[in-house]
Design a protein around this motif. Structure first.
Motif, short mmCIF file in Angstrom:
data_model
loop_
_atom_site.label_atom_id
_atom_site.label_comp_id
_atom_site.label_asym_id
_atom_site.label_seq_id
_atom_site.Cartn_x
_atom_site.Cartn_y
_atom_site.Cartn_z
N ARG A 19 30.31 46.11 44.94
CA ARG A 19 31.00 47.26 45.53
C ARG A 19 32.38 47.46 44.88
O ARG A 19 32.76 48.59 44.57
N LEU A 20 33.12 46.37 44.70
CA LEU A 20 34.45 46.48 44.10
C LEU A 20 34.39 46.94 42.65
O LEU A 20 35.23 47.72 42.20
N GLU A 21 33.37 46.49 41.93
CA GLU A 21 33.21 46.93 40.54
C GLU A 21 32.88 48.42 40.50
O GLU A 21 33.42 49.17 39.67
N ASN A 22 32.01 48.87 41.41
CA ASN A 22 31.65 50.30 41.47
C ASN A 22 32.86 51.16 41.81
O ASN A 22 32.93 52.32 41.40
N LYS A 23 33.83 50.61 42.53
CA LYS A 23 35.05 51.33 42.88
C LYS A 23 36.11 51.24 41.78
O LYS A 23 37.17 51.84 41.89
N GLY A 24 35.83 50.47 40.74
CA GLY A 24 36.77 50.34 39.63
C GLY A 24 37.94 49.42 39.92
O GLY A 24 38.96 49.46 39.22
N LEU A 25 37.80 48.55 40.93
CA LEU A 25 38.91 47.68 41.32
C LEU A 25 38.85 46.30 40.67
O LEU A 25 39.87 45.61 40.58
N ILE A 26 37.66 45.90 40.23
CA ILE A 26 37.49 44.63 39.51
C ILE A 26 36.58 44.88 38.32
O ILE A 26 35.87 45.90 38.26
N GLU A 27 36.61 43.93 37.38
CA GLU A 27 35.66 43.94 36.29
C GLU A 27 35.17 42.52 36.08
O GLU A 27 35.88 41.57 36.38
N ARG A 28 33.94 42.41 35.64
CA ARG A 28 33.37 41.11 35.32
C ARG A 28 33.18 41.01 33.82
O ARG A 28 32.73 41.96 33.19
N SER A 29 33.55 39.86 33.28
CA SER A 29 33.39 39.65 31.84
C SER A 29 33.10 38.18 31.59
O SER A 29 33.27 37.33 32.46
N ARG A 30 32.66 37.89 30.38
CA ARG A 30 32.40 36.50 29.99
C ARG A 30 33.72 35.76 29.87
O ARG A 30 34.70 36.31 29.36
N ALA A 31 33.73 34.53 30.34
CA ALA A 31 34.92 33.69 30.22
C ALA A 31 35.09 33.28 28.76
O ALA A 31 34.12 32.85 28.13
N PRO A 32 36.28 33.42 28.20
CA PRO A 32 36.46 33.11 26.78
C PRO A 32 36.20 31.64 26.45
O PRO A 32 35.68 31.34 25.38
N GLU A 33 36.52 30.74 27.37
CA GLU A 33 36.35 29.31 27.08
C GLU A 33 34.92 28.83 27.31
O GLU A 33 34.55 27.75 26.83
N ASP A 34 34.11 29.59 28.05
CA ASP A 34 32.73 29.20 28.32
C ASP A 34 31.90 30.47 28.45
O ASP A 34 31.91 31.11 29.50
#
Length: 166
Positions: free
Chosen positions: A93-108
């Motif tokens: 829900r938060l991603e659809n509202k543009g309030l968070i984003e999910r991405s791959r962690a750079p270290e893993d």
């Protein structure tokens, strides 16, 4: 105001005078206070900003984690004491509202990071002072010393509840 806890205690005293029902009144008051604070104070404020209370909790947790305002989903749900399924739906829900984003962690690269977007950061920074003032108003029946005393007692109670013997 009707004190339902007192009424229940009086009724139990009448029906079962052999049982001290005072503890039932105390637990009932704790549960009722939680319900009233959530229903009458926390939910309405979150709703004004088109958030569910649980969504507010997620963006507040990300904000208080400090820069870069990012945590793994596991760190988030452990901090919020949620199941991973409940966390996933909040994050969706938060991603659809543009309030968070999910991405791959750079270290893993197998791990995901949940990060506040600039819009999410702006929203929580706007909402947080209102939230704190709202909670202060909700507890205004108690003075500062009483609030500190209640906080100390509840912390002690929670420690005992978390250390329940098997």
């Amino acid at each position: 105001m009707n004190d339902r806890a007192n009424l229940a205690t009086e009724q139990w005293q009448q029906e079962r005078p052999d049982i001290d029902a005072a503890v039932m009144a105390l637990v009932g008051r704790l549960l009722e206070a939680t319900q009233l604070i959530e229903r009458d104070w926390l939910y309405p404020l979150a709703t004004q900003f088109e958030l569910h209370q649980g969504e507010f909790d997620v963006i507040a947790t990300l904000r208080r984690s400090g820069q870069p305002y990012a945590l793994t989903p596991t760190a988030l749900y452990e901090s919020l004491m949620l199941s991973s399924g409940a966390m996933t739906s909040r994050l969706d829900r938060l991603e659809n509202k543009g309030l968070i984003e999910r991405s791959r962690a750079p270290e893993d690269r197998r791990s995901i990071l949940v990060r506040l977007t600039p819009a999410g950061l702006a929203l929580i920074d706007k909402l947080l002072p209102l939230h704190v003032a709202n909670e202060q108003q909700a507890l205004s029946a108690l003075n500062q010393a009483e609030q500190r005393q209640l906080d100390t007692l509840l912390a002690k109670l929670l420690t005992g509840l978390h250390n329940k013997p098997e």
